[in-house]
Scaffold this motif. Sequence first.
Motif, mmCIF file in Angstrom:
data_model
loop_
_atom_site.group_PDB
_atom_site.id
_atom_site.type_symbol
_atom_site.label_atom_id
_atom_site.label_comp_id
_atom_site.label_asym_id
_atom_site.label_seq_id
_atom_site.Cartn_x
_atom_site.Cartn_y
_atom_site.Cartn_z
ATOM 1 N N CYS A 53 10.895 -8.908 -2.456
ATOM 2 C CA CYS A 53 9.963 -7.969 -3.050
ATOM 3 C C CYS A 53 10.243 -6.577 -2.504
ATOM 4 O O CYS A 53 10.394 -6.387 -1.297
ATOM 5 C CB CYS A 53 8.526 -8.383 -2.731
ATOM 6 S SG CYS A 53 7.284 -7.223 -3.342
ATOM 7 N N ARG A 54 10.319 -5.615 -3.387
ATOM 8 C CA ARG A 54 10.629 -4.224 -3.029
ATOM 9 C C ARG A 54 9.576 -3.617 -2.109
ATOM 10 O O ARG A 54 9.863 -2.737 -1.318
ATOM 11 C CB ARG A 54 10.743 -3.400 -4.317
ATOM 12 C CG ARG A 54 11.037 -1.955 -4.130
ATOM 13 C CD ARG A 54 12.527 -1.775 -3.941
ATOM 14 N NE ARG A 54 12.889 -0.401 -4.190
ATOM 15 C CZ ARG A 54 13.101 0.475 -3.210
ATOM 16 N NH1 ARG A 54 13.008 0.112 -1.973
ATOM 17 N NH2 ARG A 54 13.425 1.707 -3.498
ATOM 18 N N VAL A 55 8.338 -4.123 -2.179
ATOM 19 C CA VAL A 55 7.242 -3.549 -1.399
ATOM 20 C C VAL A 55 7.027 -4.288 -0.085
ATOM 21 O O VAL A 55 7.068 -3.694 0.986
ATOM 22 C CB VAL A 55 5.935 -3.532 -2.228
ATOM 23 C CG1 VAL A 55 4.753 -3.082 -1.388
ATOM 24 C CG2 VAL A 55 6.100 -2.618 -3.431
ATOM 25 N N CYS A 56 6.802 -5.602 -0.160
ATOM 26 C CA CYS A 56 6.404 -6.337 1.048
ATOM 27 C C CYS A 56 7.543 -7.114 1.703
ATOM 28 O O CYS A 56 7.402 -7.574 2.835
ATOM 29 C CB CYS A 56 5.243 -7.278 0.734
ATOM 30 S SG CYS A 56 5.690 -8.667 -0.330
ATOM 31 N N GLU A 65 14.515 -3.880 -9.777
ATOM 32 C CA GLU A 65 13.556 -3.873 -8.681
ATOM 33 C C GLU A 65 12.669 -5.099 -8.858
ATOM 34 O O GLU A 65 12.064 -5.291 -9.912
ATOM 35 C CB GLU A 65 12.704 -2.599 -8.697
ATOM 36 C CG GLU A 65 13.497 -1.319 -8.613
ATOM 37 C CD GLU A 65 14.169 -1.085 -7.276
ATOM 38 O OE1 GLU A 65 13.928 -1.837 -6.315
ATOM 39 O OE2 GLU A 65 14.935 -0.119 -7.186
ATOM 40 N N PHE A 113 9.484 -7.698 -7.661
ATOM 41 C CA PHE A 113 8.167 -7.663 -7.033
ATOM 42 C C PHE A 113 7.566 -9.059 -7.075
ATOM 43 O O PHE A 113 7.706 -9.770 -8.067
ATOM 44 C CB PHE A 113 7.250 -6.676 -7.769
ATOM 45 C CG PHE A 113 7.842 -5.292 -7.811
ATOM 46 C CD1 PHE A 113 7.664 -4.415 -6.768
ATOM 47 C CD2 PHE A 113 8.618 -4.898 -8.887
ATOM 48 C CE1 PHE A 113 8.246 -3.151 -6.803
ATOM 49 C CE2 PHE A 113 9.199 -3.647 -8.934
ATOM 50 C CZ PHE A 113 9.009 -2.770 -7.879
ATOM 51 N N CYS A 142 1.912 -5.705 -5.813
ATOM 52 C CA CYS A 142 3.044 -4.992 -5.215
ATOM 53 C C CYS A 142 3.674 -4.027 -6.226
ATOM 54 O O CYS A 142 4.055 -2.919 -5.866
ATOM 55 C CB CYS A 142 4.075 -5.960 -4.671
ATOM 56 S SG CYS A 142 3.627 -6.664 -3.059
ATOM 57 N N LEU A 143 3.759 -4.441 -7.475
ATOM 58 C CA LEU A 143 4.286 -3.563 -8.516
ATOM 59 C C LEU A 143 3.427 -2.305 -8.636
ATOM 60 O O LEU A 143 3.943 -1.192 -8.700
ATOM 61 C CB LEU A 143 4.375 -4.297 -9.853
ATOM 62 C CG LEU A 143 4.803 -3.465 -11.059
ATOM 63 C CD1 LEU A 143 6.161 -2.815 -10.834
ATOM 64 C CD2 LEU A 143 4.808 -4.326 -12.313
ATOM 65 N N GLU A 144 2.112 -2.477 -8.641
ATOM 66 C CA GLU A 144 1.202 -1.337 -8.741
ATOM 67 C C GLU A 144 1.336 -0.396 -7.551
ATOM 68 O O GLU A 144 1.294 0.821 -7.705
ATOM 69 C CB GLU A 144 -0.242 -1.824 -8.889
ATOM 70 C CG GLU A 144 -0.518 -2.433 -10.243
ATOM 71 C CD GLU A 144 -1.921 -2.995 -10.364
ATOM 72 O OE1 GLU A 144 -2.797 -2.666 -9.528
ATOM 73 O OE2 GLU A 144 -2.147 -3.781 -11.298
ATOM 74 N N ILE A 145 1.507 -0.950 -6.358
ATOM 75 C CA ILE A 145 1.706 -0.112 -5.158
ATOM 76 C C ILE A 145 2.974 0.709 -5.307
ATOM 77 O O ILE A 145 2.998 1.902 -5.029
ATOM 78 C CB ILE A 145 1.762 -0.985 -3.889
ATOM 79 C CG1 ILE A 145 0.384 -1.579 -3.609
ATOM 80 C CG2 ILE A 145 2.273 -0.191 -2.695
ATOM 81 C CD1 ILE A 145 0.393 -2.676 -2.548
ATOM 82 N N TRP A 146 4.051 0.073 -5.762
ATOM 83 C CA TRP A 146 5.334 0.770 -5.926
ATOM 84 C C TRP A 146 5.247 1.868 -6.979
ATOM 85 O O TRP A 146 5.831 2.923 -6.817
ATOM 86 C CB TRP A 146 6.403 -0.256 -6.291
ATOM 87 C CG TRP A 146 7.766 0.308 -6.493
ATOM 88 C CD1 TRP A 146 8.642 0.728 -5.514
ATOM 89 C CD2 TRP A 146 8.431 0.515 -7.734
ATOM 90 N NE1 TRP A 146 9.795 1.171 -6.100
ATOM 91 C CE2 TRP A 146 9.703 1.057 -7.456
ATOM 92 C CE3 TRP A 146 8.074 0.294 -9.056
ATOM 93 C CZ2 TRP A 146 10.610 1.376 -8.445
ATOM 94 C CZ3 TRP A 146 8.988 0.613 -10.044
ATOM 95 C CH2 TRP A 146 10.229 1.146 -9.734
ATOM 96 N N GLU A 147 4.495 1.618 -8.059
ATOM 97 C CA GLU A 147 4.376 2.597 -9.138
ATOM 98 C C GLU A 147 3.539 3.814 -8.749
ATOM 99 O O GLU A 147 3.682 4.861 -9.343
ATOM 100 C CB GLU A 147 3.783 1.940 -10.390
ATOM 101 C CG GLU A 147 4.733 0.989 -11.067
ATOM 102 C CD GLU A 147 4.131 0.286 -12.264
ATOM 103 O OE1 GLU A 147 2.910 0.022 -12.258
ATOM 104 O OE2 GLU A 147 4.885 0.002 -13.199
#
Length: 52
Positions: free
Chosen positions: A12-15, A39, A41, A46-51
């Motif tokens: 996952c790109r975020v976590c 990318e 997720f 996590c997708l929303e955090i990245w966006e």
Amino acid sequence: MADSTDEDAQECRVCGDTVASSANHRVVTAVEDGETVYEHFCSDDCLEIWES
């Protein structure tokens, strides 16, 4: 479609959690400098955090 192995699993790109094939797995695809970039997720959260 071939089954993936743990060695092929994306993170996952975020976590950083391993992204498994599941209903929650999200992928954003873009073209950068003529190359396709994916990318991954583990969830919508996590997708929303990245966006943002």
